[in-house]
Design an enzyme around this catalytic site. Sequence first.
Site, PDB file in Angstrom:
ATOM      1  CD  GLU A  29      33.000  -9.988 -17.537  1.00 37.91           C
ATOM      2  OE1 GLU A  29      31.959 -10.486 -18.000  1.00 37.91           O
ATOM      3  OE2 GLU A  29      33.237  -9.901 -16.310  1.00 37.91           O
ATOM      4  CB  SER A  58      37.840  -9.775 -12.801  1.00 38.02           C
ATOM      5  OG  SER A  58      38.633 -10.899 -13.096  1.00 38.02           O
ATOM      6  CD  GLU A  59      31.400 -10.078 -13.621  1.00 42.95           C
ATOM      7  OE1 GLU A  59      32.013 -10.835 -12.840  1.00 42.95           O
ATOM      8  OE2 GLU A  59      30.948 -10.451 -14.722  1.00 42.95           O
ATOM      9  CB  ALA A  83      21.481  -5.996 -14.983  1.00 44.25           C
ATOM     10  CG  PHE A  87      23.245  -8.977  -7.816  1.00 37.95           C
ATOM     11  CD1 PHE A  87      22.806  -7.977  -6.968  1.00 37.95           C
ATOM     12  CD2 PHE A  87      22.455  -9.306  -8.908  1.00 37.95           C
ATOM     13  CE1 PHE A  87      21.607  -7.317  -7.197  1.00 37.95           C
ATOM     14  CE2 PHE A  87      21.261  -8.656  -9.145  1.00 37.95           C
ATOM     15  CZ  PHE A  87      20.833  -7.658  -8.291  1.00 37.95           C
ATOM     16  CG  HIS A 128      21.974 -14.660 -18.295  1.00 34.54           C
ATOM     17  ND1 HIS A 128      22.358 -15.617 -17.407  1.00 34.54           N
ATOM     18  CD2 HIS A 128      23.076 -14.359 -19.022  1.00 34.54           C
ATOM     19  CE1 HIS A 128      23.638 -15.904 -17.597  1.00 34.54           C
ATOM     20  NE2 HIS A 128      24.108 -15.154 -18.553  1.00 34.54           N
TER      21      HIS A 128
END
Lengths: 326, 317
Positions: A29, A58-59, A83, A87, A128
């Site tokens: 991204e 869209s991880e 990070a 998840f 975050h």
Amino acid sequence: MPELTYAQAVNAALRRALEERPEVVVYGEDVGKPGGVHGVTRGLHRSFGDRVFDTPISESSILGSAIGMSMVGLRPVVEIMWADFVFVAFDQLINQASNVRYVSRGELTAPITVRMQQGAAPGACAQHSQSIEAFLAHIPGLRVALPSNPQDAYDITLAAIAADDPTVVIENRTLYHSMRSEVSFAEQWPVSRAARVVRSGTDITAVTWGATVNAVLSAAAMLDERAGIDVEVIDLRWLNPLDDEAVALSLSNTGALAVVHEANQTGGFGAEIVARMTERGIPLSPPPLRIATPDMRIPAAPSLLSAVVPSADLIARRLEAAVTSR
Amino acid sequence: MDEHPRLDLLRMMWRIRLFEERVLELHRAGEVVGSVHLCIGQEAIAVGACSELRLPGDAVFATYRGHGWALACGVDVEVLFAELLGRETGINGGRGGSAYFSAPQYGFYGENSIVGAHLPIAVGAAMATAWTGNGRVCLAVCGDGAMNQGSVAEALNFAAIRNAPVVFVVENNVYSELTPIAAMVREPRLVERARPYGIPAQRVDGNDAAAVAVSVRSAVGRCRDGGGPVLIEAMTQRLVGHYIGDAQLYRPAGEVDAARDGDPLVVAAAQAQARGVSSRDLSELEQAVRREVDDACARALDAPRADASNVREHVYA
């Protein structure tokens, strides 16, 4: 040797990988034209065109597509912007990437590199700020590294890209632009996955990694100055593979162990270090010490944050208390 | 429609059907253990689709209901039996099992038992073609239930935005595991999901292998010409449970019996007979495949169990 910031060192490693290995692509991204929200990939899209590109938010597809690419011969380097966001797509690392080699008996492999950055900093927030390395280090099949300085950021990024296993490199945004030092570009790609003794000492071994290395070094300097306590500091650099020999060797000199991390305490990777050293039967006095964020959520207000994340002051106090209790 | 009867398709469908029926027997006998998802009734989709791929250059990514897809890619019957039986000679040496067959040497990039997880992976393999320039087309098959997974929504958009040469085949057997898909979506025509992503899509009779082949041929052609992803919704029915042991109490009385009228093997046999193939020839075809499957199963059963001395190998490079 050029003097680079941590972010510039990662950038230099990615640039070199793109130059020297045509199978490398870099994406995520805002990684392409914007150069990354933290500026780590700045200029790469301009130099390498569509080999460095932006993706939708869209991880699962960022990680999943990297796995697919790597199964057919590319070496993708993808970025998860924070990070905490991994998840959303944990399945792709834990059920997918980690299994590709094993369930195919080595007929398929997934040599992906996943870059992410973690950690608490003033003004960051609950989603975050987390330190998530233990989740990843728990997973057989994944490799995990946390560079603590520009040279390691350069070396580890290249070692991760060269590795034939899916490898997660956890960077730290508090270091990106604040930490600057000389970086050597060895002719051969770095491959070492050893821990490093960053400060020699005789009284206690403090094992740490990532940005916390710098807090521990500050604590060690304070203790040396004010109490004459000599702390040996080990930067693990890689949690998998784990260089536990380096820790054991240090303990044979100091006989005392502290593990220090920003991740919260329960199930933290420090517990694994303590367990391994205990299993080896290494006599330790005082008992091993864990210095970590307490088991709680990360608050937004800077004054609240600094009350829970281990600071150099807190680390120094805890180490001093341990050494003087002996 | 082809002018000649597609006996190659019928032969492969028989191979899959008889393989799956034998797996059911082996499971009941305790030779195969654990969760197994059979594709009985859905054979035509894999067979029709794979007949239009260039394997192994192209790549297939399947689900845990993927035995038929592995066979349709050309993987040998014996090594798949051996894998299910936990034998050293299994295609993955017993590390995979029913839900993780993979054989990239045949273009079969594996099954997956996380619903929808493999679509982003297939999209990535297709995206790679932009740099490898080898003309590879990827085919990702999923069930109707997978269309409600976030990873699938992501993958459709990702494929579209990257113009990836990937064919998404949705095997709509009208059950999302044990629940009617119609109860889980407001728009039961899943083919409609593709349009908002800018992906051309078609609904086909998934019990007609020849019709599936025609649809996939067009989709693959579009991919090879740089036209980007295509979605095919193939309508079908499971003639068995979601997994071996599924009592299917959730299915209305008579539904499975009614579905047998549309059995893809019956459909293909009728097509062949309409083109002049005798019932005797069809019977001989079936018997030949039956002997092949029987022999392969016997050899697999005779093979040694997977060697535990190297069980920890292949976790890392």
